[in-house]
Design an enzyme around this catalytic site. Structure first.
Site, PDB file in Angstrom:
ATOM      1  N   ASP A  80       0.785  -1.295  -0.279  1.00  0.00           N
ATOM      2  CA  ASP A  80      -0.006   0.172  -0.042  1.00  0.00           C
ATOM      3  C   ASP A  80       0.820   1.330  -0.061  1.00  0.00           C
ATOM      4  O   ASP A  80       2.021   1.389   0.356  1.00  0.00           O
ATOM      5  CB  ASP A  80      -0.920  -0.020   1.277  1.00  0.00           C
ATOM      6  CG  ASP A  80      -0.346  -0.309   2.526  1.00  0.00           C
ATOM      7  OD1 ASP A  80       0.745  -0.959   2.701  1.00  0.00           O
ATOM      8  OD2 ASP A  80      -0.910   0.182   3.611  1.00  0.00           O
ATOM      9  N   GLU A 147      -0.568  -2.358   4.996  1.00  0.00           N
ATOM     10  CA  GLU A 147       0.425  -2.557   6.197  1.00  0.00           C
ATOM     11  C   GLU A 147       0.302  -1.096   7.138  1.00  0.00           C
ATOM     12  O   GLU A 147       0.136  -0.950   8.215  1.00  0.00           O
ATOM     13  CB  GLU A 147       1.852  -2.696   5.919  1.00  0.00           C
ATOM     14  CG  GLU A 147       3.020  -2.491   6.766  1.00  0.00           C
ATOM     15  CD  GLU A 147       3.395  -1.294   7.285  1.00  0.00           C
ATOM     16  OE1 GLU A 147       3.860  -1.113   8.503  1.00  0.00           O
ATOM     17  OE2 GLU A 147       3.187  -0.244   6.569  1.00  0.00           O
TER      18      GLU A 147
END
Length: 409
Positions: A80, A147
């Site tokens: 991400d 994350e």
């Protein structure tokens, strides 16, 4: 016997593919748990070299490369991006936009290096396929979403990750950092902090700015809370224990001559052990409640946004990986580090699989960047790892670790 691969070298074709992959990912970041195009790209890359793969945890991707008898080794890369307006000036800089959960449109950037992580793991996967005669076992390639919000690893576990693949004997991961490119840093034991994030909503009573006696001012209340919270670590926590309390946002009011009826702020709390965590959280909660009482305000509403687990590196496997890294990069390039107050949800994976885990760091900045007065760090709009030797270091470190994992501790 498995073939020793050190030192590992990527041929020119693989170096170019690695660079192209990194640049593509950097141009097209996506926010946490929204990594749909990223997942499609990863799946296509794995398909291109014949690695079966499937989605897990929404936008997570898992590749499974079975190559005969032997251990099962998992390697994780996070996927991400962040809500940051990129200011690197790179010709492959991101112009992407995304939408936060509350509907706010924001710029998106890979400001933490997750694009590097994904590109390096894809490169390592290609090499493992090409050199399948030199190792034996099962490789699990875990491309994990979310994350940055501590949601992704748990989402994959909740989606049955460990019931869909062979149980891992070892789980590996790495992170690019603002340290000299080509350098590897390692920590044994407690490596990265627990993190707790809260949203605190304060209730007051609205009034005209000229008549504060008619109000319960949530801005003044919030100011007292925020100031008082800074004494929790300074005056309540043993100086030999690490803790950080940070207020990251504060929002209140719409006009300068109106005392609003509410305010909200967000907290981020970092600790390196559960005892300190419980002590800090209890002190923060007590402080918030006491300050509200002192201001004759209702109790604040506390919403627990997310929690990052403690990242613990297995002692035995960490020292084994250090030997492998020193063989690969040389003793001078492999450096022991102190525990970091940053946080990672990587620890969720080995913990949930009841397997040892090892997580290390590799450098991303050249000498010129490190000499700048303000070195761009992770989460900065200026964070731009030097492509080389950063990318090749990340791929080689992953390969060195995988070969050690398949050879055994």
């Amino acid at each position: 016997m498995l073939t020793t691969m050190s030192p590992i070298r990527l041929d020119s074709a693989e170096q170019e593919r690695l660079r192209e992959s990194y640049r593509h990912l950097h141009r097209h970041p996506e926010l946490s748990m929204q990594e749909h195009r990223t997942a499609d790209y990863i799946g296509a890359e794995l398909d291109s070299v014949g690695i079966p793969n499937f989605r897990c945890g929404g936008t997570g991707v898992v590749g499974v490369l079975r190559n005969g008898e032997g251990p099962t080794v998992a390697f994780r890369a996070d996927t991400d991006g962040l809500p940051i307006q990129e200011e690197t000036g790179l010709d492959y800089a991101s112009a992407a936009r995304g939408e936060l959960p509350d509907g706010t449109e924001v710029p998106v950037m890979h400001g933490c290096g997750h694009d590097v992580h994904v590109a390096c793991l894809l490169s390592a996967a290609r090499v493992m396929v090409q050199r399948s005669s030199t190792w034996s076992g099962t490789l699990l390639l875990i491309f994990q979403p979310g994350e940055e919000t501590a949601a992704g690893a748990q989402a994959m576990v909740d989606d049955g990750l460990w019931s869909k693949v062979p149980a891992p004997d070892l789980v590996l991961g790495q992170h690019v950092m603002p340290i000299p490119a080509g350098e590897i840093r390692w920590i044994s034991g407690n490596a990265m902090a627990l993190a707790d994030s809260w949203k605190v909503t304060l209730r007051g009573r609205q009034a005209h700015g000229s008549q504060p006696h008619d109000a319960i001012d949530p801005i003044v209340l919030g100011a007292h809370m925020i100031t008082r919270l800074q004494s929790v670590v300074a005056r309540e926590i043993d100086a030999r224990r690490a803790a950080v309390v940070t207020v990251g946002t504060f929002h209140a009011g719409l006009k300068e001559n109106i005392i609003p009826d509410r305010a909200e702020f967000t907290l981020n709390i970092r600790t390196l052990d559960q005892q300190t965590r419980h002590q800090v959280l209890a002190a923060v909660r007590r402080t918030l409640m006491a300050e509200a009482t002192a201001s004759a305000a209702p109790e604040p509403e506390i919403e627990e946004l997310y929690t990052f687990p403690l990242l613990v590196n297995d002692h035995t496997w960490t020292h084994s990986m250090v030997k492998a890294m020193k063989t690969e990069f040389g003793d001078q390039q492999v450096v022991e580090s102190e525990p970091l107050m940053g946080s990672e949800d990587f620890g969720t994976l080995p913990q949930s699989a009841q397997a040892p885990g090892v997580f290390w760091y590799f450098g991303g900045h050249d000498a010129a960047t490190l000499e700048q007065p303000a070195v761009p760090k992770n989460h900065s709009p200026h964070f731009a790892p030097a492509e080389q030797p950063t990318l090749e270091t990340g791929a080689r470190a992953a390969l060195a670790a995988l070969y050690r994992g398949f050879n055994g501790v």
